[in-house]
Motif scaffolding. Structure first.
Motif, PDB file in Angstrom:
ATOM      1  N   THR A  25       0.814  -1.211   0.000  1.00 42.05           N
ATOM      2  CA  THR A  25       0.000   0.000   0.000  1.00 42.05           C
ATOM      3  C   THR A  25       0.847   1.260   0.000  1.00 42.05           C
ATOM      4  O   THR A  25       0.407   2.315  -0.423  1.00 42.05           O
ATOM      5  N   SER A  33      -8.965   4.504  -5.927  1.00 39.59           N
ATOM      6  CA  SER A  33      -7.602   3.985  -5.817  1.00 39.59           C
ATOM      7  C   SER A  33      -6.836   4.770  -4.769  1.00 39.59           C
ATOM      8  O   SER A  33      -7.326   5.771  -4.252  1.00 39.59           O
ATOM      9  N   ARG A  34      -5.644   4.313  -4.460  1.00 39.64           N
ATOM     10  CA  ARG A  34      -4.850   4.915  -3.390  1.00 39.64           C
ATOM     11  C   ARG A  34      -4.567   6.389  -3.670  1.00 39.64           C
ATOM     12  O   ARG A  34      -4.265   6.781  -4.779  1.00 39.64           O
ATOM     13  N   GLU A  91      -8.191   4.730   4.035  1.00 41.51           N
ATOM     14  CA  GLU A  91      -7.658   3.760   3.105  1.00 41.51           C
ATOM     15  C   GLU A  91      -8.732   3.339   2.116  1.00 41.51           C
ATOM     16  O   GLU A  91      -9.920   3.313   2.414  1.00 41.51           O
ATOM     17  N   THR A  92      -8.272   3.007   0.928  1.00 40.85           N
ATOM     18  CA  THR A  92      -9.151   2.821  -0.217  1.00 40.85           C
ATOM     19  C   THR A  92     -10.265   1.807   0.050  1.00 40.85           C
ATOM     20  O   THR A  92     -11.428   2.036  -0.259  1.00 40.85           O
ATOM     21  N   ASP A  98      -5.047  -1.672  -6.614  1.00 41.57           N
ATOM     22  CA  ASP A  98      -5.755  -1.543  -5.345  1.00 41.57           C
ATOM     23  C   ASP A  98      -6.880  -2.552  -5.215  1.00 41.57           C
ATOM     24  O   ASP A  98      -7.654  -2.496  -4.268  1.00 41.57           O
TER      25      ASP A  98
END
Lengths: 242, 412
Positions: A18, B138-139, B147-148, B197
């Motif tokens: 991430t 998406s990120r 957070e996504t 993602d």
């Protein structure tokens, strides 16, 4: 170490990637190739078996639920533990670092068993997330310049007797225990909360892993001008935030 | 619903007036358009003002990680075929900015509203929209902790049982998860270049299989819904199988995707795809994005790319080598202060372009490009970077505040 090339395994990019974690793989790969060490990089998705024949394993950060899924699958798979038993090197970041320990708190708020490769136990902090630039002095045993990184987590990681802190904090929260420690290591297994990614900010750590894998004491020098410039800037930013 | 069927209450009118006054003061003080401060003041006078203003309109909300401002513009243009439109076209996309925009459009029939991802569920509750367009997730801004995956989950909870027609991108598994709790969904195959993602199933956590353009979970059966609309090359295919050509002044695949989504939304408002798409051609630059400006005898094209998915789409639309490329990255509050995402961007796509690097975080970019094995030049500022390129076209790609810096410097 296999004879032909350095085998670099990136564990579970589908779950634990991430925070630009691919960067650590790219830096290790680049710096090995610059020393004319051929690299075979294997990215292992979580529906595949973790190969046991790698030299260096990288495992990154991720969200809470993927972290639990990764821990479940790595425990079931067993490959990473077998690789470490064979002497492989593992470098882990954030969620991956917690997974390597004995236990962490999962997304459901329950204790989740880790892989027990590092003598650490992680819980979740009550306060604000730790977010910002970090500066720390790496354990002198490793002979590395100061650690710079960006932390972004809410974890608290307690170190047990058979592991050492990777670094002593000058700026930042690190392991979040308030005792000034950041990260942990034990023989060939390393953990840190540092993003940035950490290898981009600390290329000497990438070199350390390569040296351990090749079983050599030194590597030919490479041009570090941009890494050095970035390090100087970020260290100054940590000491004196804008 | 007809426009202005019931007049605003005295309280709401007072709130609108107070908001306008505050905005005027802010403008006079040289502090931007004043739309956000105006909205904040108005909401303090009347906390239900947003709901009240929206009651007079047929509202569509647009949310996504990328493309919401552009899609809002395209859609506003399309819906004007059916009547006057009020829209937060300048991208002030949180409740105060939205309130301010709606307060300025008392004659409008349609409200086309861009909404920040984090506020979507709340705004959807307040304004009871007729439709909601969900483009992609998406990120983005990693240090914000939104957070996504969590965002998709919040959308899903917030939109469950919504009476709005949800127009959703079936090619994005997170969008599909967010939309599929709603009773009425129009699925659009709008494409998605960035896939990193959504490798794990939003429903069960299994590994998603993603052969070609399809996707499905091998474990729980959650899979890509069958779309009724599709982006197919340079055409939008409607539910009757008719392919309508997309002609845009805006470049790139992502904008064709935005146009396809907009055509599907417009159809839900009774606007024919042909009419909708023809009107979209009018949209030129959106808040400076895609603008070509003359600067130091070069033609600088200004491209905004805020996150890995945005950079990926941007690389696919720039002119090929040897067109020079200027990259500018900041990490201020509005950008997100963690630059790790640079490592999710495949900069090897820029091989062959002369590359100049500027911005607050040019050294992070320098290390990124060094590791990618690219040649590049680190410059002190935009002027130096531009002078390093020969006369002609330059592609300038920047993230959020870096983009604003660029616009300011070139007087855009």
């Amino acid at each position: 170490m296999s004879e032909s090339s350095l085998r670099l395994v990136w564990v579970y990019p589908d779950l634990l990637s991430t925070y630009g974690d691919q960067g650590n793989a790219l830096v290790v790969e680049r710096r090995a190739v610059q020393r004319r060490v051929p690299v075979t990089r294997v990215d292992v998705r979580s529906d595949h078996a973790v190969p046991t024949s790698g030299d260096i394993y990288l495992i990154g950060g991720g969200e809470d639920r993927p972290q639990r899924l990764a821990a479940e699958r790595l425990r079931r798979d067993g490959g990473l533990n077998r690789a470490v038993a064979n002497g492989a090197i593992v470098f882990s970041v954030c969620a991956g670092y917690q997974i390597l320990g004995h236990e962490f708190i999962n997304d459901l708020g329950r204790p989740e068993p880790g892989l027990g490769l590092l003598d650490v136990v992680s819980t979740r902090g009550e306060g604000d997330r730790c977010v910002g630039d970090v500066l720390a002095d790496i354990d002198p045993q490793l002979g590395l310049p100061p650690l710079t990184g960006f932390e972004n987590h809410q974890g608290i990681t307690h170190l047990g007797p058979t592991t050492r802190p990777l670094a002593r904090l000058r700026v930042g929260r690190g392991n979040g225990t308030g005792d000034g420690t950041e990260g942990a290591f034990n023989d060939t297994v390393f953990g840190t909360y540092m993003h940035g990614p950490v290898m981009a900010r600390n290329p000497h750590i990438a070199d350390l892993l390569i040296k351990l894998a090749l079983d050599v004491n030194a590597l030919p020098p490479v041009d570090d001008q941009w890494y050095d410039a970035l390090r100087a800037e970020r260290i100054a930013a940590a000491v004196q935030p804008a | 619903m007809a426009a202005n069927s019931e007049p605003l209450s005295p309280r709401a009118k007072l709130a609108v007036t107070a908001g306008r006054a505050a905005a005027a003061v802010s403008r006079a003080a040289g502090k931007g358009s004043g739309s956000v401060i105006g909205g904040k003041v108005a909401l303090r006078f009347d906390p239900d003002l947003l709901a009240r203003l929206a009651r007079h309109l047929d509202v569509v909300l647009v949310s996504a990680t990328n493309g919401k401002t552009t899609t809002t513009r395209l859609l506003a243009e399309a819906l004007r075929a059916g009547g006057p439109v009020v829209s937060n076209a300048l991208g002030a996309n949180m409740p105060a900015g939205i309130t301010s925009a709606l307060a300025g459009g008392s004659d409008a029939r349609f409200g086309v509203i861009e909404v920040d991802e984090k506020y979507l569920a709340g705004v959807a509750r307040d304004v009871a929209p007729k439709a909601i367009a969900l483009l992609n997730l998406s990120r983005d801004q990693l240090d914000r902790a939104a957070e996504t995956r969590m965002l998709a989950e919040k959308w899903r909870e917030g939109l469950a049982g919504s009476e709005a027609i949800i127009i959703a991108n079936a090619d994005d598994p997170l969008i599909t998860w967010a939309a599929s709790s709603s009773p009425t969904v129009v699925w659009v195959a709008a494409g998605q270049s960035w896939k990193d993602d959504a490798w794990s199933c939003p429903s069960c956590g299994g590994v998603l299989q993603r052969p070609d353009d399809d996707w499905y979970c091998g474990e729980c059966g959650f899979r890509r819904p069958t779309p009724t609309w599709a982006l197919s090359g340079d055409h939008v295919v409607d539910p009757y199988g008719v392919a309508w050509p997309i002609h845009l002044q805006l470049p790139g695949r992502a904008n064709k995707s935005n146009a396809a989504m907009s055509a599907a939304v417009a159809a839900a408002f009774g606007i024919d795809p042909k009419v909708a798409l023809e009107r979209m051609f009018k949209v030129q630059a959106v808040a400076g994005r895609y603008d070509v400006v003359s600067f130091l005898q070069r033609d600088l094209r200004l491209l905004l790319a805020k996150n890995p998915a945005g950079w990926l789409e941007t690389f696919s639309l720039i002119d090929g080598p040897p067109t020079p490329v200027i990259l500018s990255v900041n990490a201020r509050g509005a950008d997100g202060t963690d630059t790790s995402w640079l490592w999710d961007v495949d900069y090897t796509r820029l091989a062959g372009h002369p590359i100049m690097v500027i911005g607050d975080r040019k050294l992070d970019l320098a290390v990124r490009l060094e590791v990618a094995g690219l040649q590049f030049r680190v410059c002190a500022n935009l002027d130096e970077a531009v002078r390093a390129a020969p006369p002609g076209r330059i592609e300038a790609i920047a993230n959020y505040t870096a983009f604003q810096d660029l616009r300011r410097r070139v007087g855009n």
